[in-house]
Design an enzyme around this catalytic site. Structure first.
Site, PDB file in Angstrom:
ATOM      1  N   ASP A  72       0.833  -1.279  -0.069  1.00  0.00           N
ATOM      2  CA  ASP A  72       0.115   0.054  -0.157  1.00  0.00           C
ATOM      3  C   ASP A  72       0.893   1.332  -0.002  1.00  0.00           C
ATOM      4  OD1 ASP A  72       0.957  -0.513   2.582  1.00  0.00           O
ATOM      5  OD2 ASP A  72      -0.914  -0.690   3.570  1.00  0.00           O
ATOM      6  N   ASP A 141      -7.494  -2.831  14.646  1.00  0.00           N
ATOM      7  CA  ASP A 141      -8.905  -3.378  14.237  1.00  0.00           C
ATOM      8  C   ASP A 141      -8.970  -4.578  13.272  1.00  0.00           C
ATOM      9  OD1 ASP A 141      -7.922  -2.387  11.999  1.00  0.00           O
ATOM     10  OD2 ASP A 141      -9.250  -0.468  12.034  1.00  0.00           O
ATOM     11  N   HIS A 143      -7.315  -4.493  10.529  1.00  0.00           N
ATOM     12  CA  HIS A 143      -7.174  -4.384   8.999  1.00  0.00           C
ATOM     13  C   HIS A 143      -5.982  -5.109   8.481  1.00  0.00           C
ATOM     14  CE1 HIS A 143      -4.974  -0.625  10.218  1.00  0.00           C
ATOM     15  NE2 HIS A 143      -4.066  -1.174   9.507  1.00  0.00           N
ATOM     16  N   GLU A 148      -9.573  -1.670   5.584  1.00  0.00           N
ATOM     17  CA  GLU A 148     -10.236  -1.334   6.801  1.00  0.00           C
ATOM     18  C   GLU A 148     -11.436  -2.230   7.018  1.00  0.00           C
ATOM     19  OE1 GLU A 148      -8.665   0.706   8.799  1.00  0.00           O
ATOM     20  OE2 GLU A 148      -8.296   2.633   7.905  1.00  0.00           O
TER      21      GLU A 148
HETATM   22  C1  GLP Z   1      -0.830   0.443   8.478  1.00  0.00           C
HETATM   23  C2  GLP Z   1      -0.587  -0.378   7.287  1.00  0.00           C
HETATM   24  C3  GLP Z   1      -0.575  -2.076   7.584  1.00  0.00           C
HETATM   25  C4  GLP Z   1       0.104  -2.363   8.874  1.00  0.00           C
HETATM   26  C5  GLP Z   1      -0.534  -1.598   9.898  1.00  0.00           C
HETATM   27  C6  GLP Z   1       0.068  -2.121  11.356  1.00  0.00           C
HETATM   28  O1  GLP Z   1      -1.926   0.726   8.638  1.00  0.00           O
HETATM   29  N1  GLP Z   1      -1.140  -0.015   6.420  1.00  0.00           N
HETATM   30  O2  GLP Z   1      -0.241  -2.473   6.519  1.00  0.00           O
HETATM   31  O3  GLP Z   1       0.037  -3.647   9.138  1.00  0.00           O
HETATM   32  O4  GLP Z   1      -0.173  -0.222   9.712  1.00  0.00           O
HETATM   33  O5  GLP Z   1       1.179  -1.276  11.791  1.00  0.00           O
HETATM   34  P1  GLP Z   1       2.358  -1.696  13.034  1.00  0.00           P
HETATM   35  O6  GLP Z   1       2.909  -2.984  12.390  1.00  0.00           O
HETATM   36  O7  GLP Z   1       2.974  -0.464  13.022  1.00  0.00           O
HETATM   37  O8  GLP Z   1       1.246  -1.905  14.166  1.00  0.00           O
END
Ligand code: GLP
Length: 267
Positions: A72, A141, A143, A148
């Site tokens: 992304d 959440d 995602h 989302e």
């Molecule tokens: C963002 C990214 C996700 C990632 C998520 C969790 O929203 N788009 O790909 O998995 O954050 O991030 P973290 O690993 O910092 O908890």
């Protein structure tokens, strides 16, 4: 699916790096085609990237045969923007390994036409032979990438509006300034992730424990995108003990019996 529970974040990161390195090294008899790897950003994969860099420097792991597709990118941020995912990947991983620049694929946050950009990304994945191993993290959440809750479980690469919760969670990468966090992003869909031949999602820390519980023990539901892993024949959720803390003892017992420590899909 498989569930692998490791002691803590460091142990989880080392496990993931060993697994990814093993899959790249054993990608098939030479001259094998490229190994197509899906990649995430976020804080969870940082330890994995650090260990892969160490394996490259000290143990000869080469990324020359690897082709990557990141999950992304924020809409509106270009590759030189220090908060873009493209910049993050360069700084934390790509600059330190022998991955060929032409093998790196990214959604462009500055593209003039989102629909065309997303359709072209799906096509590039297809032309590369599909993704062999999609690595990912999960939001609090549940995602996946920027899919989302309530995203379609068959969604493809597209523009998504980010929830307030996701923007707040990611504000830490923008000096805590929520107003700087983009409101939309381009993201692969849940269907795009499920098309990969293997999916490995990592979750660390208590903040992910409820998402892990819903993803593993809850029904398959668009309410928790992580639960879509239940539909995949070769998906693994890699947790540390904190992230697994809300799972029932019988859940942990079942998965500990079916998953060999380093071979999640051997049975
Ligand atoms: C963002 C990214 C996700 C990632 C998520 C969790 O929203 N788009 O790909 O998995 O954050 O991030 P973290 O690993 O910092 O908890």
């Amino acid at each position: 699916m498989r569930l692998i529970v490791r002691r803590d974040y460091e142990d989880l990161s080392l496990w993931a790096a060993r697994y990814v390195a093993g899959r790249i090294r054993n990608r098939g008899p030479a001259p094998a085609g490229p190994f197509v790897l899906g990649l995430p950003t976020g804080s969870t994969p940082l330890g994995l990237y650090q260990e892969l860099i160490r394996l490259h420097r000290e143990e000869g792991l080469s990324f020359a045969p690897v082709v990557t597709f990141n999950m992304d990118e924020y809409r509106g941020l270009g590759p030189d923007h220090p908060r873009s995912f493209r910049y993050f990947m360069q700084k934390h991983f790509f600059d330190h390994i022998d991955l060929r620049p032409e093998n790196i694929h990214f959604l462009s946050g500055l593209c003039p036409d989102e629909e065309a950009e997303c359709a072209a990304y799906e096509e590039q994945i297809r032309l590369a032979g599909g993704i062999e191993l999609f690595l990912g993290g999960a939001g609090e959440d549940g995602h996946l990438a920027f899919n989302e809750p309530y995203s379609s479980l068959s969604s493809r690469t597209r523009l998504k509006t980010l929830t307030q919760g996701t923007r707040q969670a990611n504000a830490r990468f923008f000096e805590g300034d929520l107003s700087q966090v983009p409101r939309t992003a381009l993201t692969v869909g849940i269907g795009t992730i499920l098309d990969a031949r293997e999916v490995l999602i990592a979750a660390s820390g208590q903040a992910k424990a409820e998402a892990v519980r819903q993803g593993v023990e809850g029904p398959v539901s668009h309410r928790c995108p992580l639960s879509a892993l239940q539909l995949h024949p070769r998906a693994a959720l890699l947790c540390d003990r904190d992230a697994a803390a809300r799972l029932a003892p019988e859940t942990l017992d079942y998965f500990s019996q079916i998953s060999a420590p380093c071979q999640p899909f051997s049975i």
